[in-house]
Scaffold this motif. Structure first.
Motif, short mmCIF file in Angstrom:
data_model
loop_
_atom_site.label_atom_id
_atom_site.label_comp_id
_atom_site.label_asym_id
_atom_site.label_seq_id
_atom_site.Cartn_x
_atom_site.Cartn_y
_atom_site.Cartn_z
N HIS A 335 0.75 -1.24 0.07
CA HIS A 335 -0.12 -0.09 -0.04
C HIS A 335 0.92 1.19 -0.06
O HIS A 335 0.68 2.14 0.66
N ASN A 336 1.77 1.27 -0.89
CA ASN A 336 2.95 2.19 -0.70
C ASN A 336 2.34 3.67 -1.57
O ASN A 336 1.95 3.64 -2.61
N PRO A 337 2.32 4.64 -0.62
CA PRO A 337 1.91 5.82 -1.03
C PRO A 337 3.07 6.74 -1.88
O PRO A 337 2.51 7.76 -2.29
N TYR A 338 4.06 6.29 -1.94
CA TYR A 338 5.07 7.09 -2.62
C TYR A 338 5.52 6.67 -4.12
O TYR A 338 5.23 5.65 -4.52
N HIS A 339 5.94 7.81 -4.77
CA HIS A 339 6.45 7.54 -6.02
C HIS A 339 7.98 7.62 -6.08
O HIS A 339 8.44 8.83 -5.35
N TYR A 340 8.86 7.39 -7.08
CA TYR A 340 10.28 7.41 -7.14
C TYR A 340 10.48 7.91 -8.30
O TYR A 340 10.13 7.76 -9.72
N THR A 341 11.90 8.80 -8.43
CA THR A 341 12.52 9.27 -9.40
C THR A 341 13.97 8.88 -9.35
O THR A 341 14.44 8.64 -7.97
N ILE A 342 14.64 9.01 -10.44
CA ILE A 342 16.19 8.63 -10.31
C ILE A 342 16.91 9.84 -11.10
O ILE A 342 16.79 10.40 -12.20
N ASP A 343 17.98 10.25 -10.42
CA ASP A 343 18.75 11.43 -10.76
C ASP A 343 18.05 12.55 -11.18
O ASP A 343 18.41 13.45 -12.27
N THR A 344 16.92 12.77 -10.56
CA THR A 344 16.32 14.25 -11.06
C THR A 344 16.64 15.23 -10.25
O THR A 344 16.31 16.44 -10.64
N CYS A 345 16.88 15.06 -9.15
CA CYS A 345 17.34 16.36 -8.15
C CYS A 345 18.52 15.68 -7.08
O CYS A 345 18.09 15.76 -6.01
N PHE A 346 19.39 15.47 -7.58
CA PHE A 346 20.61 15.13 -6.82
C PHE A 346 21.24 15.91 -5.79
O PHE A 346 21.34 15.73 -4.72
N GLU A 347 21.27 17.24 -6.13
CA GLU A 347 21.67 18.31 -5.26
C GLU A 347 21.07 18.34 -4.29
O GLU A 347 21.43 18.66 -2.97
N GLU A 348 19.51 18.22 -4.40
CA GLU A 348 18.49 18.41 -3.23
C GLU A 348 18.73 17.36 -2.22
O GLU A 348 18.58 17.32 -0.89
N VAL A 349 18.99 15.92 -2.77
CA VAL A 349 19.11 14.92 -2.19
C VAL A 349 20.52 14.90 -1.13
O VAL A 349 20.21 14.61 -0.04
N MET A 350 21.46 15.35 -1.82
CA MET A 350 22.67 15.38 -0.95
C MET A 350 22.55 16.54 0.02
O MET A 350 23.06 16.30 1.26
N PHE A 378 28.59 13.73 -10.29
CA PHE A 378 27.28 13.52 -10.72
C PHE A 378 27.07 13.90 -12.16
O PHE A 378 26.45 12.98 -13.05
N GLU A 379 27.46 15.12 -12.45
CA GLU A 379 27.38 15.45 -14.08
C GLU A 379 28.29 14.67 -15.02
O GLU A 379 27.92 14.60 -16.03
N SER A 380 29.37 13.88 -14.30
CA SER A 380 29.98 13.15 -15.30
C SER A 380 29.39 11.51 -15.16
O SER A 380 30.05 10.95 -15.84
N GLY A 381 28.48 11.57 -14.66
CA GLY A 381 28.01 10.13 -14.76
C GLY A 381 28.32 8.98 -13.88
O GLY A 381 27.77 8.06 -14.04
N PHE A 382 29.08 9.50 -12.76
CA PHE A 382 29.31 8.40 -11.94
C PHE A 382 28.41 8.11 -10.60
O PHE A 382 28.58 7.34 -9.80
N VAL A 383 27.71 9.14 -10.39
CA VAL A 383 26.95 9.19 -9.03
C VAL A 383 25.62 9.20 -9.51
O VAL A 383 25.25 9.89 -10.36
N HIS A 384 24.90 8.51 -8.71
CA HIS A 384 23.34 8.64 -8.80
C HIS A 384 22.41 8.77 -7.61
O HIS A 384 23.06 8.51 -6.59
N SER A 385 21.35 9.25 -7.72
CA SER A 385 20.40 9.54 -6.62
C SER A 385 19.13 9.02 -6.87
O SER A 385 18.59 8.95 -8.05
N ILE A 386 18.56 8.47 -5.88
CA ILE A 386 17.12 7.88 -5.87
C ILE A 386 16.22 8.76 -4.97
O ILE A 386 16.48 8.87 -3.94
N GLU A 387 15.06 9.30 -5.52
CA GLU A 387 14.33 10.19 -4.71
C GLU A 387 12.95 9.80 -4.50
O GLU A 387 12.56 8.84 -5.28
N VAL A 388 12.37 9.89 -3.34
CA VAL A 388 11.00 9.64 -2.95
C VAL A 388 10.34 10.60 -2.63
O VAL A 388 10.58 11.72 -2.13
N TRP A 389 8.93 10.78 -3.33
CA TRP A 389 8.09 11.73 -3.37
C TRP A 389 6.98 11.32 -2.85
O TRP A 389 6.37 10.32 -2.85
N HIS A 390 6.24 12.32 -2.00
CA HIS A 390 4.68 12.04 -1.40
C HIS A 390 4.03 13.18 -1.85
O HIS A 390 4.14 14.43 -1.64
#
Length: 489
Positions: A335-350, A378-390
């Motif tokens: 019953h997961n209320p969240y949705h997820y993105t990848i590499d959309t807002c790396f700086e905010e995650v960090m 991150f801009e060079s493609g070596f780092v990735h972020s996974i974001e969780v949204w409500h």
């Protein structure tokens, strides 16, 4: 610190040095730190000193600079060296402790020496007396074991050697290190080969005072102004971390297999077995090379620490077969209320990871310097972020570095219950299902232990890193299929 600049020996190359500052060492180990004993260990590993810093050369795709030394009692002067010794017997030689402000006599000698050797450079500007005194003061202060050896002709100062000495654990003389030598550049003095004579005097001082080794600085086989040092025999050259007796084979310089072969764990100090080296900045070249060699920056920027590069032992990792998902998370995901993105807002995650309060931590280890460095990574493609949204609110996430088929988790934040937990579980399950070989959690945390992370010896981790870094993992294809799958659940 890490400092990059045009190479002083090969103008078409860039030189990168690793620095360790004495003030930081004093803060780390206390005011009773035996600097001369510490430097003895560092000299054995190839370090040099300037002012209050110890440094080694670590340059991209270059392996020219080799520390050189000899056992003082074994030295055998050549015929020409004996002639230089006889020629200069009319000089007065005086050894004194350094530390006092340079005299006008010393500053003038140094200024003219510098001008003679550098006036050919297009951008050269002759030093003022104040600038000459400032530079001499920097070389003569900052370390406990500095001497000056003066050379005079009829009371006229014609040369000064700046020497460092080290001691062993019994506080006995261990090594004398030639740091810098400046001299009168007038034609009549240059005929005396004063540079050769100063080396002979310093070796004689070693024998007289019981120093085992005499360090001549760096030997560069392909550089005329630095390869003369092999004339003092029998000498040893530091090659790939080992001191070897000099032979013609030492002149064969191989291009390194890696862009940067970084110092291994414990290289910095036997008292800090996880620390590899210390810098004052985070370059992209060092970041990439470090992760490929099992090293990463981990320090407290808010507490004023320099950039400390570590390779922990043991290493905390999750193997595919060890991944554990709790019943509560399985139930939550239905019953997961969240949705997820990848590499959309790396700086905010960090930034969110950096703002999390953690037990026994002063401030955050994710400061402005880390943020700027990893943004570029991150801009060079070596780092990735996974974001969780409500809805439209970012409520959790984590980021990490990909090396081959290994995901190296860096940090995680949670603003709502189960946000990052759910993201990590979904990520890990699908990462392993798509061919991911290992999730590296770096060091023990209770949180990662819940998912099946376990300690393994660093040597085993480095073997796995070497193996799995060669296996390509297509993160872009993985991320698109992952998002399509989990956001439709």
């Amino acid at each position: 610190m890490q400092y990059a600049s045009p190479c002083g020996y090969y103008p078409d190359r860039i030189c990168s040095d690793l620095y360790t500052t004495i003030p930081w060492l004093l803060n780390k180990f206390g005011p009773n730190l035996n600097q001369t004993l510490l430097y003895s260990d560092l000299k054995e590993k190839g370090f040099c000193r300037y002012s209050n810093t110890f440094y080694i050369n670590k340059c991209a795709w270059c392996n020219e600079c080799r520390p050189i030394r000899l056992k003082a009692k074994d030295f055998k002067p050549s015929k020409s060296q004996r002639a230089v010794w006889r020629k200069n017997q009319d000089l007065q030689v005086n050894l004194k402790e350094a530390g006092k402000d340079p005299s006008d006599e010393e500053a003038l000698l140094f200024r003219e020496y510098d001008a003679y050797h550098n006036q050919h450079k297009a951008d050269y500007k002759k030093m003022t007396m104040e600038e000459a005194k400032r530079q001499l003061s920097q070389m003569n202060k900052g370390y406990d074991g500095i001497w000056n050896m003066e050379y005079r002709l009829n009371d006229r100062l014609i040369g000064v050697g700046i020497l460092d000495f080290t001691t062993n654990k019994n506080n006995e003389p261990e090594a004398l290190c030639s740091n810098y030598f400046y001299y009168d550049v007038s034609p009549e003095i240059r005929k005396r080969s004063l540079g050769v004579y100063s080396v002979l005097q310093e070796i004689a001082l070693c024998i007289e005072m019981g120093f085992k080794y005499y360090y001549l600085g760096l030997y560069l086989p392909g550089c005329k102004k630095m390869n003369y040092k092999a004339n003092y025999q029998p000498c040893q050259i530091l090659i790939n971390g080992k001191w070897k007796k000099y032979s013609e084979s030492c002149n064969k310089v191989k291009t390194p297999k890696e862009s940067f072969k970084l110092p291994p764990p414990g290289y910095f100090s036997s008292h800090e077995p996880d620390i590899c080296f210390i810098t004052d900045s985070i370059s992209q070249e060092f970041l990439k090379a470090a992760y490929q060699q099992g090293i990463f920056p981990w320090y407290n920027e808010d507490a004023g620490e320099p950039v400390i590069w570590r390779s922990p032992n043991p290493r905390f990792v999750i193997f595919p077969e060890q991944l554990h998902v709790s019943k509560s998370i399985k139930k939550f995901l239905k019953h997961n209320p969240y949705h997820y993105t990848i590499d959309t807002c790396f700086e905010e995650v960090m930034k969110n990871c950096g703002s999390m309060t953690r037990q026994d931590q002063i401030g955050s280890w994710i400061g402005p310097q880390m943020l700027q460095a990893y943004k570029k990574f991150f801009e060079s493609g070596f780092v990735h972020s996974i974001e969780v949204w409500h809805g439209e609110k970012l409520v959790g996430g984590f980021y990490g570095v990909m090396v081959g088929s290994i995901f190296i988790g860096e940090s995680m934040f949670t603003l709502e219950d189960n946000s990052s937990k759910s993201a990590f579980v979904l990520f890990a399950q699908n990462f392993f299902a798509k061919g991911g070989k290992l999730i590296d959690c770096q060091a023990y945390t209770d949180n990662m232990a819940r998912y099946g992370a376990m300690d393994i010896p660093r040597k085993d981790y480095l073997k796995l890193l070497k193996k799995y870094s060669k296996i390509t993992f297509n993160f872009d294809n993985f991320s698109s299929s992952l998002l399509e799958k989990i956001n439709l659940q």
